[in-house]
Design a protein around this motif. Structure first.
Motif, mmCIF file in Angstrom:
data_model
loop_
_atom_site.group_PDB
_atom_site.id
_atom_site.type_symbol
_atom_site.label_atom_id
_atom_site.label_comp_id
_atom_site.label_asym_id
_atom_site.label_seq_id
_atom_site.Cartn_x
_atom_site.Cartn_y
_atom_site.Cartn_z
ATOM 1 N N CYS A 255 -11.253 4.652 -1.803
ATOM 2 C CA CYS A 255 -10.173 4.335 -3.010
ATOM 3 C C CYS A 255 -9.296 5.884 -3.219
ATOM 4 O O CYS A 255 -8.027 5.561 -3.946
ATOM 5 N N THR B 199 -7.107 0.659 -7.750
ATOM 6 C CA THR B 199 -7.499 -0.743 -7.428
ATOM 7 C C THR B 199 -7.805 -1.045 -5.824
ATOM 8 O O THR B 199 -7.905 -0.014 -5.289
ATOM 9 N N ASP B 200 -8.929 -1.757 -6.109
ATOM 10 C CA ASP B 200 -9.298 -2.589 -4.438
ATOM 11 C C ASP B 200 -8.851 -3.987 -3.913
ATOM 12 O O ASP B 200 -8.884 -4.490 -4.756
ATOM 13 N N GLU B 201 -9.287 -4.021 -2.669
ATOM 14 C CA GLU B 201 -8.565 -5.640 -2.354
ATOM 15 C C GLU B 201 -10.111 -5.799 -1.221
ATOM 16 O O GLU B 201 -10.446 -4.898 -0.584
ATOM 17 N N GLY C 2 -8.606 -10.365 0.823
ATOM 18 C CA GLY C 2 -6.914 -11.094 -0.168
ATOM 19 C C GLY C 2 -7.316 -11.011 -1.897
ATOM 20 O O GLY C 2 -6.538 -10.633 -2.518
ATOM 21 N N THR D 204 -7.666 -8.628 -5.201
ATOM 22 C CA THR D 204 -7.972 -7.677 -6.096
ATOM 23 C C THR D 204 -8.268 -7.288 -6.898
ATOM 24 O O THR D 204 -9.183 -8.114 -8.038
ATOM 25 N N TYR E 284 -18.809 -8.382 -1.786
ATOM 26 C CA TYR E 284 -18.558 -7.297 -1.818
ATOM 27 C C TYR E 284 -19.158 -6.216 -2.278
ATOM 28 O O TYR E 284 -19.181 -5.071 -1.883
#
Ligand SMILES: Nc1ncnc2c1ncn2[C@@H]1O[C@H](COP(=O)(O)OP(=O)(O)OP(=O)(O)O)[C@@H](O)[C@H]1O
Length: 408
Positions: free
Chosen positions: A81, A110-112, A115, A117, A160
């Motif tokens: 990131c 920010t990371d995804e 889908g 965020t 995650y």
């Protein structure tokens, strides 16, 4: 338009009232009550906020142990990131030769994931303890915070975060430079680095190919090391900590240190060269142990010179050791105790090797070397503590010297 102006005027006066009230609170309400109110206000806001946050601290409770998860997050964010961050920090990597770029404090990234965020922040907070530290950074605790919508809670917690841990670990392994640690450096320098260990890059070129030794013996040692490295399941099944002890004994110059380097290169492990005479007491020994990483070899060279195995203390290793000499340092009971003498006891060392603490971390090899096996306390080297006793002899060393290129 007039309604709009009225609305803004109303909002302005409401803000002014809040600021006025808050300044009254600041001036007239005692600090403890103010902190209490602030905490409640934060809790209340959290109840209505649609977002959740998870904090990952660098140190677990009371700075006791460094969190592997924190470093995995750091590695993951740096790798995946950092390109999206506008403020980065660059530091020398752990081997002091490569630059490591990571996300700066208070920077948002920010990371995804699937889908969804998420927002990551890095920051520091001061510990609430009453301890005053003389060294910068000692009373600070770094942390990462990830914020996401509460509707994705299960996805973030179950998928995650394990993903970040796995990815971060992979990045650490990829960038890994093996290290040789010592506890002999300056105490102040280690505090500045926030660690009880100093380290340099491990660069010893010895391998089992270059080690002169009986071939069968060499192969037996390599098989033993492989069995250990792949033995996680076995150790769990039999309920034993994942560790193994080797005692290397033999006269000076017969390749004991070379064997350790060959083992480290073979296993791809870090080496912790523990100088017992520099360890103040059993508590400090435990602290050193806690900060060792797994996949490591812990070496105590010339163990007979490092600790008084009769339970009395001995002076500095150097004072007592002319390795070939049998002149032992005899502690004088009338001699006043010096503060810089090590107070590590035999029982402290035994606890270090296979007490309750020894199981934390896992995948560790202990190696003791000595020129005088007969002087060691049987408790220290019994099978189970030192699982394999390896004799290093002059004949192998002689073979090595014949094989080595001539120097003029
Ligand atoms: N079996 C061996 N194979 C390869 N090299 C050896 C061997 N034995 C000795 N040497 C060489 O001899 C030198 C001294 O070896 P090393 O320092 O490993 O011995 P040591 O047993 O650890 O000595 P000390 O007890 O004094 O610490 C090194 O340069 C090493 O390369």
């Amino acid at each position: 338009m007039a309604a709009m102006v009225e609305k803004w005027a109303g909002l302005g006066s409401a803000m002014a009232s809040i600021i006025f009230l808050w300044s009254m609170v600041q001036n007239h309400v005692p600090v403890t009550l103010r902190l209490y109110l602030t905490a409640w206000a934060a809790k209340l806001a959290a109840c209505f906020s649609p977002y959740l946050q998870i904090t990952i601290l660098e140190n677990s409770a009371e700075r006791f142990q460094q969190s592997e998860f924190f470093y995995a997050v750091e590695a993951y964010l740096s790798d995946a990131c950092s390109r999206r961050a506008s403020r980065l920090k660059a530091e020398l990597g752990s081997d002091s030769s490569n630059l490591q770029v990571s996300v700066d404090d208070h920077e948002e990234v920010t990371d995804e994931f699937s889908g969804v965020t998420l927002w990551w922040y890095a920051s520091k907070k001061h510990s609430k303890g009453n301890v005053i530290s003389f060294y910068p950074g000692e009373d600070e605790r770094r942390f990462y915070k990830v914020v996401f919508h509460r509707s994705h809670r299960d996805l973030i917690v179950d998928s995650y975060l394990p993903f970040v841990l796995a990815e971060g670990r992979a990045v650490i392994v990829k960038n890994r430079q093996r290290r040789l640690f010592t506890n002999c450096g300056g105490r102040r320098r280690r505090y500045l680095r926030n660690s009880v260990w100093d380290h340099v890059k491990f660069e010893h070129p010895a391998t089992f190919d270059t080690l002169a030794m009986d071939t069968d013996q060499k192969e037996a040692i390599m098989d033993d090391l492989i069995a250990f490295k792949d033995g996680k399941e076995y150790y769990t099944k039999v309920g034993k900590p994942w560790k193994r002890g080797y005692l290397l004994y033999g006269p000076p110059g017969t390749g004991k240190s070379t064997m350790i380097a060959a083992m480290a290169n073979f296993l791809d492990y870090d080496v912790y060269d523990l100088e017992l005479t520099s360890v103040k007491n059993n508590t400090e020994l435990r602290k050193l142990f806690i900060e060792m990483t797994s996949k490591s070899i812990i070496v105590i060279e010339d163990i007979d010179c490092s600790i008084d195995l009769t339970g009395k203390r001995r002076k500095d290793k150097k004072a007592s050791s002319n390795k070939d000499s049998d002149n032992e340092y005899e502690p004088d009971p009338t001699e006043p105790r010096k503060d810089d003498e090590s107070k590590v006891t035999l029982s402290g060392l035994l606890n270090f090797i296979d007490g309750l603490w020894s199981a934390s971390g896992g995948e560790r090899i202990f190696i003791f070397t000595t020129n005088h096996k007969e002087k060691l306390d049987p408790a220290l080297i019994r099978r189970g503590r030192m699982d394999k006793h390896i004799e290093m002899s002059y004949s192998a060393a002689l073979r090595a010297s014949r094989c080595s290129p001539r120097t003029t």
